[in-house]
Design an enzyme around this catalytic site. Structure first.
Site, short mmCIF file in Angstrom:
data_model
loop_
_atom_site.label_atom_id
_atom_site.label_comp_id
_atom_site.label_asym_id
_atom_site.label_seq_id
_atom_site.Cartn_x
_atom_site.Cartn_y
_atom_site.Cartn_z
CG ASP A 350 -2.24 0.72 0.99
OD1 ASP A 350 -2.22 1.95 1.19
OD2 ASP A 350 -3.26 0.13 0.59
CG ASP A 462 -6.83 5.66 -1.96
OD1 ASP A 462 -7.98 6.11 -1.93
OD2 ASP A 462 -6.26 5.16 -0.97
CG ASN A 464 -6.96 8.87 0.21
OD1 ASN A 464 -7.98 8.35 0.64
ND2 ASN A 464 -5.84 8.20 0.02
CB CYS A 508 -9.30 2.64 -3.01
SG CYS A 508 -9.12 3.16 -1.29
CG ASP A 530 -10.06 3.60 4.61
OD1 ASP A 530 -9.64 2.73 3.83
OD2 ASP A 530 -9.70 4.80 4.54
C1 GLA Z 1 -6.81 5.50 1.94
C2 GLA Z 1 -7.23 4.07 1.71
C3 GLA Z 1 -6.49 3.15 2.65
C4 GLA Z 1 -5.01 3.33 2.46
C5 GLA Z 1 -4.62 4.78 2.64
C6 GLA Z 1 -3.17 4.99 2.28
O1 GLA Z 1 -7.25 5.96 3.16
O2 GLA Z 1 -8.61 3.90 1.84
O3 GLA Z 1 -6.88 1.81 2.45
O4 GLA Z 1 -4.67 2.90 1.16
O5 GLA Z 1 -5.40 5.64 1.82
O6 GLA Z 1 -2.78 6.30 2.48
#
Ligand code: GLA
Length: 707
Positions: A350, A462, A464, A508, A530
């Site tokens: 990750d 991802d 975020n 994600c 998460d």
């Molecule tokens: C997000 C994802 C997590 C992880 C973090 C890494 O929050 O949902 O699963 O990959 O980023 O920074």
């Protein structure tokens, strides 16, 4: 199947159980006739021949009856289409013909093209308003009708203020209830239901991505249960800002509009020669209750949306909760050895492997391995992982940049920003302006190079943070950034998939912030949440399963007590059985697990591999919803059935109630694969199966095979 009336003014689309009909009046008004159980063309024509509603002061004769209400003229409902030119606003269209699939051109008043066959044939109804052509698309796939709209301009500039993908019109009934999936970070996809009252109920996202707050889905019913009764559902395939508006009109009709963009302030501007096709807004009718509706949605997605859905997803290990940002080649290799020993099939590194990414304060944008941590790049670790018999995967977040990165230092103007205003940071990061071609090319080049640099089989993609300062200095129509970002994301994913066909992608967005039919058509699975607490997950999974199948629902077993969220302690058994309801993964720090735990974990992984085809490709029956006591789901595929049951808490020593199974043959017998007991189908269906679950947070897998 598609049938068209003799005069080419009534169209009837038919799926295995569903019928959908529209009609064009002599005045070129497109009237919605029917959506529900199958009907015949003669039925549709009888509906079309019904007299118009009586005149009522202050009401429109069209409202609630139109298939795709445009702005302008005698209408007061929320328009699906709102456009303006320099001169005027609104649409006054006339019918311009229809087509069935490519080539099969029809025309107004053409000879009947009766029974134009083919489940995949697309019906297109074309309208014109001066330079603007509006084409409504219809494609029946199983019992799901896909609808979208193309707007093509060959006149002066047209601004699309709002261009919904479809308006769905429900039959006149009393007592509509609305069901939706709401949430937040770590609490996605929670099912909630309430009576629908007069007025508009609006859900959506103005965040630039699908969002954790709502899945783009609604369902409506009047009296359905889990396995009986009529359910209407609509789901949007768009991964940017979106809106679904459910309107309960004054005359008890319900219309549902949905499309890209949250408000009506402008999506795109089309110059002469330009066109835009909206995302798909899919609609499903079922008379087999919420369970039947979910099974139909799942079958549709497995057949038409999810790539390679007939291939089962591997059991993965993900390093996030095991090591967070503190990673190195050696330490990941140690985790990989343990992962391989318990039967993991895909090892995913990750966050933290690239650039200066030792915390969330730096590095996003610099997609080259951190040489302090991975001196030889990713290849040595990928090779070790492959040598252990596993696939290798990595995490990326391409649409973002940390101000503390080489990319941002080189290109501070590549982010979304408003000139002279603060650049809002969330998680210390800014959003790249993916509408820019130079940004698109940079990302393509970096990711293509990355995927070519090491044997990478899987990418967790991802996203975020939400959009905040979505400006584009210098661009004459900066609003288009919202739509163009999503189109560019889709194009990038498509291009990468094409160039690297062996690589699987996971969507994600801080967990489940980007889950919709659009992203699902170009990713192999999604990170559901998460929240890896196995009890919270049951409710999240219950909501998720209303629309999406287990085949895409990634779920990990993590450490106990839960490190990321709530400190709740639970047995390995409970954690595994919870995660086995979807695509199983493990995300705990395996270097801290005892020998006994690793041995037990290996047994669960083995068991999962055995039931995997039934879970990932079977029909889902939700036997009891989560909430306090016993909950359970059942998957059925051919002769095999699998029940996953969870007891949250037992009270007074009362035994957990027997589980009445579904989807079995009442005349057959079923052998329990674990105990060898033989059960009669009719008995399982009508009287149920005792689980023997006890105490708090107990769980069980029951495998049955027809004999
Ligand atoms: C997000 C994802 C997590 C992880 C973090 C890494 O929050 O949902 O699963 O990959 O980023 O920074």
């Amino acid at each position: 199947m598609l049938e068209i009336s003799d005069r080419g003014r009534t169209w009837l689309l038919t799926g295995p159980t569903v019928g959908y009909a529209v009609h064009l009046t002599e005045d070129d008004e497109l009237i919605h006739l029917h959506w529900g159980a199958r009907i015949t063309l003669a039925d549709a024509e009888a509906l079309a021949a019904r007299p118009d509603p009586a005149y009522r002061p202050f009401e429109s004769q069209l409202d609630g009856r139109e298939e795709y209400p445009v702005e302008g003229g005698p209408r007061f409902v929320r328009p699906a289409l709102s456009v303006r030119t320099e001169e005027r606003r609104g649409t006054e269209w006339h019918f311009d013909g229809y087509e069935v699939d490519e080539g099969a051109e029809g025309a107004e008043g053409a000879e009947g093209a009766e029974g134009a066959e083919g489940e995949d044939g697309e019906l297109r109804l074309r309208f014109r308003d001066d330079g603007l052509t509006v084409t409504l698309h219809y494609r029946m796939r199983h019992d799901v009708l896909e609808r979208r709209v193309t707007l093509a301009n060959d006149g002066p500039d047209v601004e699309l203020l709002r261009a919904d993908s479809a308006t769905w019109t429900l039959p006149q009934r009393e007592g509509w209830r609305l069901h939706q999936l709401h949430g937040a970070w770590a609490a996605e996809s929670l099912l909630t239901s309430a009576p629908l009252t007069y007025g508009d109920k609006v859900i959506g996202s103005r965040r630039g991505h699908t969002g954790h707050q709502h899945l783009p889905w609604v369902a409506l019913d009047t009296d359905a249960t889990e396995e009986r009764g009529e359910v209407y559902g609509c789901a949007l395939g768009w991964s940017g800002s979106w809106r679904i508006a459910v309107a309960h009109l004054p005359d008890a009709r319900v219309q549902i509009n949905g499309g890209a963009g949250y408000d009506d302030s402008g999506l795109l501007r089309l110059a002469a020669g330009e066109s835009w096709t909206t995302p798909v807004f899919a609609g499903l009718w079922s008379d087999e209750g919420f369970g039947g509706a979910s099974r139909a949605w799942h079958a549709y997605q497995r057949a038409y949306v999810i790539p390679d859905a007939d291939r089962d997803r591997p059991v993965l290990f993900n390093s996030w909760e095991a090591s967070y940002f503190d990673i190195s080649e050696q330490q990941q290799a140690a985790l990989a050895r343990r992962a391989a020993a318990i039967g993991i099939e895909l090892f995913v590194v990750d966050d933290g492997w690239f650039g200066a990414r030792t915390s969330d304060r730096a590095g996003l944008g610099d997609w080259t391995p951190n040489t302090d941590r991975f001196p030889g790049g990713l290849k040595p670790l990928a090779d070790q992982v492959h040598a252990l018999g596993m696939q290798f995967g990595i995490w990326v977040e391409p649409e973002m940049v940390n101000p503390d990165s080489d990319l941002y230092r080189a290109h501070p103007d590549w982010v979304q920003f408003q000139p002279g205003r603060a650049r809002t940071e969330f998680r210390n990061q800014l959003v790249l302006n993916l509408a820019r071609e130079d940004v698109q090319e940079y990302l393509w080049e970096r990711l293509d190079t990355l995927l070519s640099s090491a044997p990478i089989d899987y990418v967790k993609w991802d996203f975020n943070r939400c959009f905040t300062d979505a400006g584009w200095p210098g661009e004459p129509y900066p609003q288009r950034l919202w739509v163009d970002h999503v189109s560019a994301l889709y194009a990038l994913l498509d291009r990468l998939r094409e160039a690297h066909p062996g690589v699987a992608f996971e969507s994600c967005s801080g967990g489940g912030g980007r889950i919709d039919l659009g992203i699902m058509s170009r990713t192999d699975q999604v990170w559901t949440s998460d929240n890896t607490d196995p009890l919270d997950r049951l409710a999240i999974q219950h909501g998720f399963s209303q629309l999406h199948p287990a085949r895409v629902m990634a779920a990990w077993v993590t450490d106990s007590p839960n490190t990321q969220l709530n400190g709740r302690a639970s047995s390995l058994r409970f954690r595994f059985v919870s995660a086995m309801a979807g695509v199983l993964g493990v995300g705990g720090d395996l270097t801290e697990w005892s020998e006994e735990e690793l041995t037990e974990a290996a047994e669960w992984v083995d068991l999962y591999k055995e039931i995997r085809p039934v879970v990932q490709r079977g029909d889902l029956y939700r036997l009891r919803p989560p909430g306090g006591g016993l909950s359970a789901v059942q998957y059925v595929r051919g002769d095999e059935a699998v029940v996953l049951a969870w007891l949250q808490s037992q009270s007074y020593g009362n035994p957990a109630p027997a589980l009445r199974l579904r989807g079995l043959d009442p005349t057959a017998s079923y052998e329990c694969r674990d105990t060898g007991e033989v059960h009669r189908g009719a008995v399982l269906l009508h009287h149920g199966l005792a689980t023997g679950l006890r105490g708090d947070l107990d769980a069980k897998v029951i495998r049955l095979r027809r004999i």
